[in-house]
Design a protein around this motif. Structure first.
Motif, short mmCIF file in Angstrom:
data_model
loop_
_atom_site.label_atom_id
_atom_site.label_comp_id
_atom_site.label_asym_id
_atom_site.label_seq_id
_atom_site.Cartn_x
_atom_site.Cartn_y
_atom_site.Cartn_z
N ASP A 1 39.07 20.13 0.08
CA ASP A 1 40.52 20.27 -0.12
C ASP A 1 41.26 19.01 0.31
OD1 ASP A 1 40.24 22.81 -1.13
OD2 ASP A 1 40.65 23.82 0.77
N LEU A 2 40.81 18.39 1.40
CA LEU A 2 41.42 17.16 1.88
C LEU A 2 41.25 16.04 0.85
CD1 LEU A 2 42.83 15.57 4.17
CD2 LEU A 2 40.54 15.14 5.12
N VAL A 3 40.05 15.93 0.29
CA VAL A 3 39.77 14.91 -0.73
C VAL A 3 40.62 15.14 -1.96
CG1 VAL A 3 37.99 14.07 -2.32
CG2 VAL A 3 37.45 14.40 0.11
N GLU A 4 40.74 16.39 -2.38
CA GLU A 4 41.53 16.69 -3.57
C GLU A 4 43.00 16.37 -3.37
OE1 GLU A 4 42.58 20.51 -6.48
OE2 GLU A 4 41.04 20.68 -4.95
N ALA A 5 43.51 16.57 -2.16
CA ALA A 5 44.94 16.36 -1.89
C ALA A 5 45.32 14.89 -1.84
CB ALA A 5 45.32 17.04 -0.58
N LYS B 1 29.31 9.71 1.80
CA LYS B 1 28.41 10.40 0.88
C LYS B 1 28.98 11.76 0.49
CE LYS B 1 23.67 12.15 0.47
NZ LYS B 1 22.36 12.26 1.18
N GLU B 2 29.52 12.49 1.45
CA GLU B 2 30.10 13.81 1.16
C GLU B 2 31.39 13.70 0.35
OE1 GLU B 2 28.79 16.83 1.69
OE2 GLU B 2 26.99 15.71 2.28
N LEU C 1 34.09 14.35 -4.95
CA LEU C 1 34.79 13.76 -6.08
C LEU C 1 34.04 13.99 -7.39
CD1 LEU C 1 35.87 10.35 -4.49
CD2 LEU C 1 37.39 12.20 -5.20
N GLU C 2 32.73 14.07 -7.32
CA GLU C 2 31.93 14.25 -8.52
C GLU C 2 31.87 15.70 -8.98
OE1 GLU C 2 28.18 12.61 -7.45
OE2 GLU C 2 28.86 10.52 -7.56
#
Length: 327
Positions: free
Chosen positions: A169-173, A319-320, A325-326
């Protein structure tokens, strides 16, 4: 309900005082009315330019169109000599004009023109003497530019900040995720901020610093190695922080906001300015916008960043993030 909560969180927690954004105009002063209206238009603009009409032509729908070559970028970002395609109003070839433009994502233009939508009813004619015609009156371009500089001194901020419990969720935001170094970090000082939600604008003054950050390696976003950005650091903004999953206020106070250190290396999770004319970045939220890394790539994850619990080295976290993202 979500929109209502976001507004209440901002109004109550940050204690922004509602205020009119445009300078009140004297009802008997035509130039004052015109200036007030242009201020309103400016706040919705992504780009303000002056330029020369280089040609007019008929498009595939049989409508007359105009191409304007940019001479000066007053606000926003585009290349000088860029070509702006205009389908609203009229222009004369060889004439100079002032354009207030919004991004025109849903409109089709040819490949050599920029995608923008005119916000005024027609392009504003600009005389050789530097006067702009609008609403039946003339305004000085130099005065309009000064007024724009004053408005730009107020930093537009996100209406709300959300706290994320998972890395995905953090990456998406985040709009941008990258490794970078804080190359300059001045002391905090009082700065003016503006936020807008559902047409309601609130303003306040908060202590904040502007950190200059140089990008080293990007995981998300368009930053390249060596690019520098301006990051707004304002711990008091944590007062508007709400849990993204429950929409309940997060109890962490400003004393829990992780610090930034000049010359420090961090992995940043940032969002871009809500105002396309301003080139500021913001932490996804004050608690989770960055995590420090040392020279051995060991991470110092603060206790307030639940999404990064368990990560102690940069390589495993990167890496995570790539995996998130993928997929």
């Amino acid at each position: 309900m979500k929109r209502i909560f976001r507004l209440l969180a901002l109004l109550c927690a940050v204690c922004f005082a509602a205020s009119a954004c445009a300078v009140p105009a004297d009802s008997g002063d035509p130039s004052g009315k015109a200036l007030s209206e242009l201020q309103r238009i400016y706040k919705n603009a992504a780009l303000v330019v002056t330029g020369l009409c280089v040609q007019q032509h008929i498009n595939s729908d049989g409508n007359t169109c105009y191409d304007l070559s940019v001479e000066e970028v007053i606000a926003g970002s585009t290349a000088e000599d860029a070509l702006i395609h205009c389908t609203v109003g009229q222009m004369e070839e060889g004439g100079r004009y002032l354009l207030y433009l919004a991004e025109g994502e849903d409109l089709f233009y040819t490949e050599d023109t920029n995608r923008y939508e005119l916000l005024s009813e027609s392009p504003l004619a600009l005389s050789d003497e530097g006067m702009v015609e609008y609403a039946g009156t003339e305004l000085s371009l130099s005065e309009l530019k000064q007024d724009i500089r004053q408005m730009d001194a107020v930093i537009t901020v996100p209406a709300s900040f959300y706290y994320y419990k998972s890395l995905r969720d953090l990456v998406e935001a985040a709009d941008e995720i990258f490794i970078g170094r804080v190359v300059a970090f001045a002391a905090e000082q009082d700065r003016s901020f503006r936020a807008q939600t559902d047409g309601t604008v609130v303003e306040n003054t908060l202590p904040a610093a502007i950190a200059k950050v140089e990008a080293y390696g990007s995981l998300k976003g368009a930053l390249n190695y060596g690019d520098r950005i301006s990051l707004v650091y304002a711990p008091k903004m944590c007062a508007s922080l709400v849990d993204a999953s429950t929409l309940k206020p997060v109890a962490y106070g400003e004393g829990s906001v992780p610090s930034l250190q000049e010359n420090g290396i961090y992995l940043f999770f940032l969002t871009q300015s809500p105002d396309a004319k301003q080139n500021y970045r913001f932490a996804v939220n004050p608690m989770q916008g960055y995590v420090a890394a040392d020279t051995a790539d060991r991470l110092s994850v603060p206790y307030v960043n639940r999404a990064l619990y368990g990560f102690d080295d940069l390589a495993s976290l990167v890496k995570e993030i790539r995996a998130a993202l993928e997929g």
